[in-house]
Design an enzyme around this catalytic site. Structure first.
Site, mmCIF file in Angstrom:
data_model
loop_
_atom_site.group_PDB
_atom_site.id
_atom_site.type_symbol
_atom_site.label_atom_id
_atom_site.label_comp_id
_atom_site.label_asym_id
_atom_site.label_seq_id
_atom_site.Cartn_x
_atom_site.Cartn_y
_atom_site.Cartn_z
ATOM 1 N N ASP A 1 -2.510 -0.978 10.896
ATOM 2 C CA ASP A 1 -2.803 -0.988 9.458
ATOM 3 C C ASP A 1 -3.481 -2.269 8.986
ATOM 4 O OD1 ASP A 1 -1.778 1.526 9.140
ATOM 5 O OD2 ASP A 1 0.114 0.894 8.243
ATOM 6 N N LYS B 1 0.857 -1.190 0.000
ATOM 7 C CA LYS B 1 0.000 0.000 0.000
ATOM 8 C C LYS B 1 0.887 1.233 0.000
ATOM 9 C CE LYS B 1 0.800 1.358 4.463
ATOM 10 N NZ LYS B 1 1.457 2.644 4.843
#
Length: 285
Positions: free
Chosen positions: A137, A12
């Site tokens: 996350d 990401k």
């Protein structure tokens, strides 16, 4: 399921990161935009009836009980009282400590994958709540959509930023996230903006100046490549990235990276490659 299946564990990027407040409890409130990439690690799963979790390639120097992949599998197994086991392997492509989510993504792929193939029946939202104990996350990767995050990162809104091409590079340095957030020169009062306004503006990262001031490896790499493209920091680093409209443009700049620097070219994805592969939307099938 007895055959081995290979699942993507995508990277990401934080396309922007703004720090809007430091709370009395020491946590920083922020506004950031996460987007997945079509590049990452691979997780192999081989489900069995043994009840045992076996890691096929453990990380040297990391105890099994500290390995995020193992912890994710045991967490789901214990939470659902599942009697099944699995052999789990990982093919690593993402750099350790790069700020591109490697460990969190691995944990999320294991949670989502085993929930799917063990048929433990948790929704993605339940899996995300479970995964939060493994890392801040992890829920991003479990939910599987590009997201605008606020607060300390817990408030997520699905988002559709442009799916650009990126060159991602890893300077040869490790960066302490804690040190960055403790730095007295870190901006902590960037005005909050609406998502629609943020999406129309040029994006930056409030952590970048602090990191560039303290880590010459990051500063020098960004400066060296400035004649080809503008690179910026993802998260607190160490990875930097530049955005392009086409793969050809990305490849042209990638050709100028120093030979001793790890990097890759990838395309932005607003839906996680994992969720695309398993055809997941709001809940596992």
């Amino acid at each position: 399921m007895t055959e081995k299946i290979i699942l993507p564990s995508p990277a990401k990027l934080n396309l922007f990161l703004y720090i809007t407040n430091k709370r009395a409890d020491g946590y920083h409130e922020l506004q950031t935009l996460f987007q997945f990439l079509d590049f990452g690690d691979d997780i192999s799963l081989e489900v069995n009836e043994s009840g045992e979790i076996e890691l096929l390639n453990a990380i040297e120097g990391v105890a099994k009980e500290q390995n995020l992949i193992y912890r994710a599998a045991k967490l789901l197994q214990n939470h659902t009282a599942c009697s099944k086991g699995a052999k789990i392997g990982v093919t690593k492509r993402l750099p350790m400590g790069g700020g591109v989510g490697g460990g969190s993504s691995n944990a999320a792929t294991v949670l989502v994958g085993l929930n799917h193939f063990w048929q433990t029946g948790l929704s993605l939202e339940q899996l995300a709540e479970l995964g939060l104990s493994l890392g801040a996350d992890v829920p991003i990767f479990v939910r599987g959509f590009a997201a605008f995050a606020e607060g300390v990162g817990e408030k997520l809104v699905a988002c559709q930023p442009r799916e650009s091409w990126y060159v991602v590079l890893k300077p040869n340095v490790s960066i302490s996230t804690a040190a960055v957030f403790q730095d007295p020169n870190l901006p902590r009062n960037t005005p909050k903006r609406t998502l629609s306004r943020l999406l129309s503006e040029e994006w930056t990262n409030d952590c970048e100046k602090v990191v560039r001031d303290h880590y010459f490896e990051v500063e020098d790499l960004i400066a060296e490549l400035l004649q080809y493209a503008t690179f910026r920091l993802t998260g607190t680093g160490a990875c930097i990235f530049a955005e392009f409209e086409s793969e050809a443009e990305a490849k042209a700049v990638f050709a100028h990276k120093p030979h001793n620097i790890f990097g890759f070219i990838a395309k932005g994805q607003n839906r996680s490659p994992l969720h695309q592969m398993l055809n997941l939307t709001t809940s596992p099938q």
